[in-house]
Structure formats: C-alpha cells, structure tokens
Motif scaffolding. Sequence first.
Motif, PDB file in Angstrom:
ATOM      1  N   LYS A   1       4.345   2.536 -15.223  1.00  0.00           N
ATOM      2  CA  LYS A   1       5.736   2.498 -15.695  1.00  0.00           C
ATOM      3  C   LYS A   1       6.702   2.667 -14.525  1.00  0.00           C
ATOM      4  O   LYS A   1       7.715   1.947 -14.421  1.00  0.00           O
ATOM      5  N   ALA A   2       6.400   3.592 -13.626  1.00  0.00           N
ATOM      6  CA  ALA A   2       7.253   3.796 -12.451  1.00  0.00           C
ATOM      7  C   ALA A   2       7.260   2.560 -11.556  1.00  0.00           C
ATOM      8  O   ALA A   2       8.297   2.195 -10.992  1.00  0.00           O
ATOM      9  N   LEU A   3       6.097   1.918 -11.445  1.00  0.00           N
ATOM     10  CA  LEU A   3       6.011   0.687 -10.656  1.00  0.00           C
ATOM     11  C   LEU A   3       6.916  -0.386 -11.254  1.00  0.00           C
ATOM     12  O   LEU A   3       7.665  -1.057 -10.530  1.00  0.00           O
ATOM     13  N   HIS A   4       6.880  -0.545 -12.557  1.00  0.00           N
ATOM     14  CA  HIS A   4       7.737  -1.543 -13.199  1.00  0.00           C
ATOM     15  C   HIS A   4       9.207  -1.213 -13.004  1.00  0.00           C
ATOM     16  O   HIS A   4      10.037  -2.100 -12.782  1.00  0.00           O
ATOM     17  N   ASP A   5       9.542   0.065 -13.084  1.00  0.00           N
ATOM     18  CA  ASP A   5      10.943   0.465 -12.880  1.00  0.00           C
ATOM     19  C   ASP A   5      11.421   0.098 -11.476  1.00  0.00           C
ATOM     20  O   ASP A   5      12.608  -0.197 -11.279  1.00  0.00           O
ATOM     21  N   ARG A   6      10.490   0.110 -10.495  1.00  0.00           N
ATOM     22  CA  ARG A   6      10.863  -0.221  -9.121  1.00  0.00           C
ATOM     23  C   ARG A   6      10.960  -1.725  -8.901  1.00  0.00           C
ATOM     24  O   ARG A   6      11.928  -2.206  -8.314  1.00  0.00           O
ATOM     25  N   ILE A   7       9.961  -2.459  -9.341  1.00  0.00           N
ATOM     26  CA  ILE A   7       9.911  -3.880  -8.976  1.00  0.00           C
ATOM     27  C   ILE A   7      10.575  -4.777 -10.014  1.00  0.00           C
ATOM     28  O   ILE A   7      10.954  -5.910  -9.698  1.00  0.00           O
TER      29      ILE A   7
ATOM     30  N   ALA B   1       0.825  -1.209   0.000  1.00  0.00           N
ATOM     31  CA  ALA B   1       0.000   0.000   0.000  1.00  0.00           C
ATOM     32  C   ALA B   1       0.860   1.260   0.000  1.00  0.00           C
ATOM     33  O   ALA B   1       0.554   2.237  -0.701  1.00  0.00           O
ATOM     34  N   GLU B   2       1.929   1.260   0.752  1.00  0.00           N
ATOM     35  CA  GLU B   2       2.822   2.418   0.774  1.00  0.00           C
ATOM     36  C   GLU B   2       3.501   2.622  -0.575  1.00  0.00           C
ATOM     37  O   GLU B   2       3.653   3.748  -1.045  1.00  0.00           O
ATOM     38  N   SER B   3       3.902   1.527  -1.214  1.00  0.00           N
ATOM     39  CA  SER B   3       4.573   1.657  -2.508  1.00  0.00           C
ATOM     40  C   SER B   3       3.639   2.197  -3.585  1.00  0.00           C
ATOM     41  O   SER B   3       4.080   2.826  -4.546  1.00  0.00           O
ATOM     42  N   LEU B   4       2.336   1.985  -3.416  1.00  0.00           N
ATOM     43  CA  LEU B   4       1.349   2.458  -4.392  1.00  0.00           C
ATOM     44  C   LEU B   4       0.697   3.773  -3.977  1.00  0.00           C
ATOM     45  O   LEU B   4      -0.145   4.310  -4.701  1.00  0.00           O
ATOM     46  N   GLY B   5       1.084   4.295  -2.825  1.00  0.00           N
ATOM     47  CA  GLY B   5       0.526   5.561  -2.368  1.00  0.00           C
ATOM     48  C   GLY B   5      -0.916   5.475  -1.905  1.00  0.00           C
ATOM     49  O   GLY B   5      -1.664   6.455  -1.989  1.00  0.00           O
ATOM     50  N   VAL B   6      -1.331   4.300  -1.390  1.00  0.00           N
ATOM     51  CA  VAL B   6      -2.724   4.142  -0.932  1.00  0.00           C
ATOM     52  C   VAL B   6      -2.790   3.717   0.530  1.00  0.00           C
ATOM     53  O   VAL B   6      -3.814   3.208   1.000  1.00  0.00           O
ATOM     54  N   ALA B   7      -1.716   3.927   1.272  1.00  0.00           N
ATOM     55  CA  ALA B   7      -1.686   3.493   2.679  1.00  0.00           C
ATOM     56  C   ALA B   7      -2.777   4.165   3.506  1.00  0.00           C
ATOM     57  O   ALA B   7      -3.281   3.579   4.468  1.00  0.00           O
TER      58      ALA B   7
ATOM     59  N   LEU C   1     -13.838   4.931  -3.394  1.00  0.00           N
ATOM     60  CA  LEU C   1     -12.599   5.229  -4.103  1.00  0.00           C
ATOM     61  C   LEU C   1     -12.870   5.730  -5.515  1.00  0.00           C
ATOM     62  O   LEU C   1     -13.879   5.372  -6.134  1.00  0.00           O
ATOM     63  N   SER C   2     -11.943   6.516  -6.020  1.00  0.00           N
ATOM     64  CA  SER C   2     -11.999   6.930  -7.425  1.00  0.00           C
ATOM     65  C   SER C   2     -11.546   5.781  -8.314  1.00  0.00           C
ATOM     66  O   SER C   2     -11.005   4.768  -7.838  1.00  0.00           O
ATOM     67  N   GLY C   3     -11.738   5.944  -9.627  1.00  0.00           N
ATOM     68  CA  GLY C   3     -11.304   4.911 -10.565  1.00  0.00           C
ATOM     69  C   GLY C   3      -9.816   4.651 -10.496  1.00  0.00           C
ATOM     70  O   GLY C   3      -9.362   3.496 -10.519  1.00  0.00           O
ATOM     71  N   GLY C   4      -9.033   5.717 -10.372  1.00  0.00           N
ATOM     72  CA  GLY C   4      -7.587   5.551 -10.287  1.00  0.00           C
ATOM     73  C   GLY C   4      -7.159   4.843  -9.010  1.00  0.00           C
ATOM     74  O   GLY C   4      -6.239   4.023  -9.021  1.00  0.00           O
ATOM     75  N   GLN C   5      -7.846   5.153  -7.906  1.00  0.00           N
ATOM     76  CA  GLN C   5      -7.527   4.489  -6.642  1.00  0.00           C
ATOM     77  C   GLN C   5      -7.905   3.005  -6.700  1.00  0.00           C
ATOM     78  O   GLN C   5      -7.158   2.149  -6.231  1.00  0.00           O
ATOM     79  N   GLN C   6      -9.039   2.698  -7.296  1.00  0.00           N
ATOM     80  CA  GLN C   6      -9.436   1.294  -7.435  1.00  0.00           C
ATOM     81  C   GLN C   6      -8.417   0.522  -8.278  1.00  0.00           C
ATOM     82  O   GLN C   6      -8.106  -0.635  -7.988  1.00  0.00           O
ATOM     83  N   GLN C   7      -7.910   1.195  -9.309  1.00  0.00           N
ATOM     84  CA  GLN C   7      -6.910   0.532 -10.156  1.00  0.00           C
ATOM     85  C   GLN C   7      -5.650   0.223  -9.362  1.00  0.00           C
ATOM     86  O   GLN C   7      -5.059  -0.848  -9.515  1.00  0.00           O
ATOM     87  N   ARG C   8      -5.241   1.126  -8.488  1.00  0.00           N
ATOM     88  CA  ARG C   8      -4.067   0.880  -7.648  1.00  0.00           C
ATOM     89  C   ARG C   8      -4.308  -0.277  -6.684  1.00  0.00           C
ATOM     90  O   ARG C   8      -3.404  -1.080  -6.430  1.00  0.00           O
ATOM     91  N   ILE C   9      -5.522  -0.373  -6.150  1.00  0.00           N
ATOM     92  CA  ILE C   9      -5.834  -1.466  -5.227  1.00  0.00           C
ATOM     93  C   ILE C   9      -5.766  -2.807  -5.967  1.00  0.00           C
ATOM     94  O   ILE C   9      -5.242  -3.797  -5.434  1.00  0.00           O
ATOM     95  N   ALA C  10      -6.277  -2.835  -7.192  1.00  0.00           N
ATOM     96  CA  ALA C  10      -6.209  -4.069  -7.975  1.00  0.00           C
ATOM     97  C   ALA C  10      -4.754  -4.459  -8.242  1.00  0.00           C
ATOM     98  O   ALA C  10      -4.394  -5.642  -8.171  1.00  0.00           O
TER      99      ALA C  10
END
Length: 365
Positions: A179-185, A120-126, A136-145
Amino acid sequence: MTEVRFSHVRKSFGSVIALAGLDLDIKSGDFVSLLGPSGSGKTTTLNLLAGLHAADSGDILIGDKRVNDLSPDRRNIAMVFQNYALYPHMTVFENIAFPLRARGRGFAEAEIQKKVKGVAESLGVASLLARYPKELSGGQQQRIALGRAMVREPGVFLLDEPLSNLDARLRIRMRRDIKALHDRIRSTIVYVTHDQAEALTMSTKIAVFDQGELQQYGSPNEIYHRPLNMFVANFVGEREINFIAGQLQAVEGIPTFIAPGLSLPVNAEERWCSLEPRDAVLGIRTEAIFARPTAGSETVGLVEQVELVGPELVAYVKIGESQLSCRAELSSELRSGDRVHLTFDPAHFHFFDPQTTASLAGSTK
C-alpha cells in the motif's frame, strides 16, 4: 499511469463459462483488487489482461490501445506471481536487472546500475543486492519480485496473490508495504486475491466476482457497508454475515422486521421502506449485535459457543430459529448455556430480496 478497460469480455474453457461478459473500467492510478472465491473469474480476468489467455469476444484496452491481439511483452505491463519466480542462479541485483538486459532493451550498463539501485533503495533491499534468492526470507523475495516489475516502469502492475505463501504476521506487514509503495508511485495496480482483508486494506476499488460474473465494483467502504446482494454481503467481512429470514411490516405505524424471536424497528428513512408487508432477509454483521448477560433489551437468546478474539468475545447465540454471531465484552465472561440480552444496531441493517438475493436498498438507486 494508465487506464484499463474491459468491454463485454467473454471467456469460456470448453463448456465452462469463466467470464460471462465483463464490463470493468479501472482508472489511471487506481489500486483495484479482483476478489472472489476459486473459480469466480478473477484470475481469468488478470490472465486476459496479461495476454496469457485470449478473449472469446469483447475488447480489452490498456490506455487508449486495444490489446486483444498484442503479445504480453507489448502490453506495457509487469506481473508479480504467487511464487515470485526469481532466478535462483542470479543475485538480487541480476534478478532486478533482468528485464532491462532482455534482448532489444538497449539500456547502457550505467543506466541499469542507476535504475536497479534506485528501485532497491525504494523497497529497502539495497543491502541485499549481492545475495542470492535462497539467502532471503519470504518477505525479502517478495520485495525483489516487486522490484523486478518496478524497474521496467510499466503502465500497469499485475499482482497474482503475491502474499499467499507468507505467514499471517508477514502478510499483514507486506500489505502495508505494498500500500505504501502504491502511495509513492501511484501506478495502476490490478491485484488478484481471495483474501477480503487484503482487498479491504489495500485497494482504492474492489471488484467482487462470483461464477464468472462481476457482482459489485466500488470502494472498500461501498463494498463493505452497501453490498448489492447477499453474496457480496457474506463474502466480504472477517466472518460470515448473519442472515435472518423474516418479513418487513408495519407495527403501530413503524416499519419493523419480524422473525421468530425477533421484532426489530427499521430506519424509516430508507427510500425502499414501505408499510406494505413483504418477505425479506436481514443481513447484519457480528459487530452490529452486542450480547450482554444482564437486562437491557427485550431480545433474549441462549449462548451456544464463545470464542476469544483478542480484545473481546464472539458469542454464538440461538434466538428463535437463528444462530447469530455477536460481540461481547471480555468482562462478561459468557459461557455456553448462558442467557443473554441482544442489542442490534439498525444503522447496520442490510435487507435483501429472498428470491433475487439483491439488496432492497440497491434496487432503488
């Protein structure tokens, strides 16, 4: 990180051939977009990899393991769907934790707490962990998925058009986030989309499909600047590419493309270039033709339509038998009916065989 390989994979649905013998190697850590129109085979490829469909023949490997006969839960994959598929009666925390609490996983509660909060912290949804999906907004739901997929730490992420339900502005933002997520993980990601902008901006490799066949596989730069055939050239790009039928021939010893209303010198350093006349189709993108209302070129056309696209204009110009989309400066204030001079950039010419539609440059590589 995990490699993925398709070897001579075929799949039909009745009389419809969905995949006609796919060979595709995805390296560990790559972000590969499967790009193509509806019915091209991209979603079938993803579903075969996920274990949602069974291949008629051929081999599918994840890592060094053939997975054709393995159920989805044994393939070390995680999938994010177009509609996110969040459980509405569960909080964000419970949605992300769900895969860890599934039967047989055996994670202690303290470990689940640690994993969920870290994702959750890595996705900014903690700060959203106590909320429900409807809040949640659509973008927040996408992050949760995405978080629910990440918490499993799979070898391969499968994303099936996860941005298609978002508005245009949010899609652009989420492209950056993914893209940023992929660069991290640095995990292997296989991403299905029909949106070439998504594929070009996020991917390390793009696989372009049409009618059940892989048309080209390469980096975004290769796909865009060195298309192997007319389908790829036309499908990849913000606008349809300009195609002009004509002939390559020598004019005073210089290789030249000749078409009604056009005589364009060609880069003679191309290996396929010959002084022998041959029919050809020139493909040239909008950004490689510039329209000016004043003299400066021998190529003259008639403006039929003008579009404002932010910092510049796009003009549709009739020249000979062709209508070409071109760039123009805002200050030119072009109008329908204006006569313009066109300048072509030969560094961005693509020539194709009119019979096979294959690139003339690609045919000698």
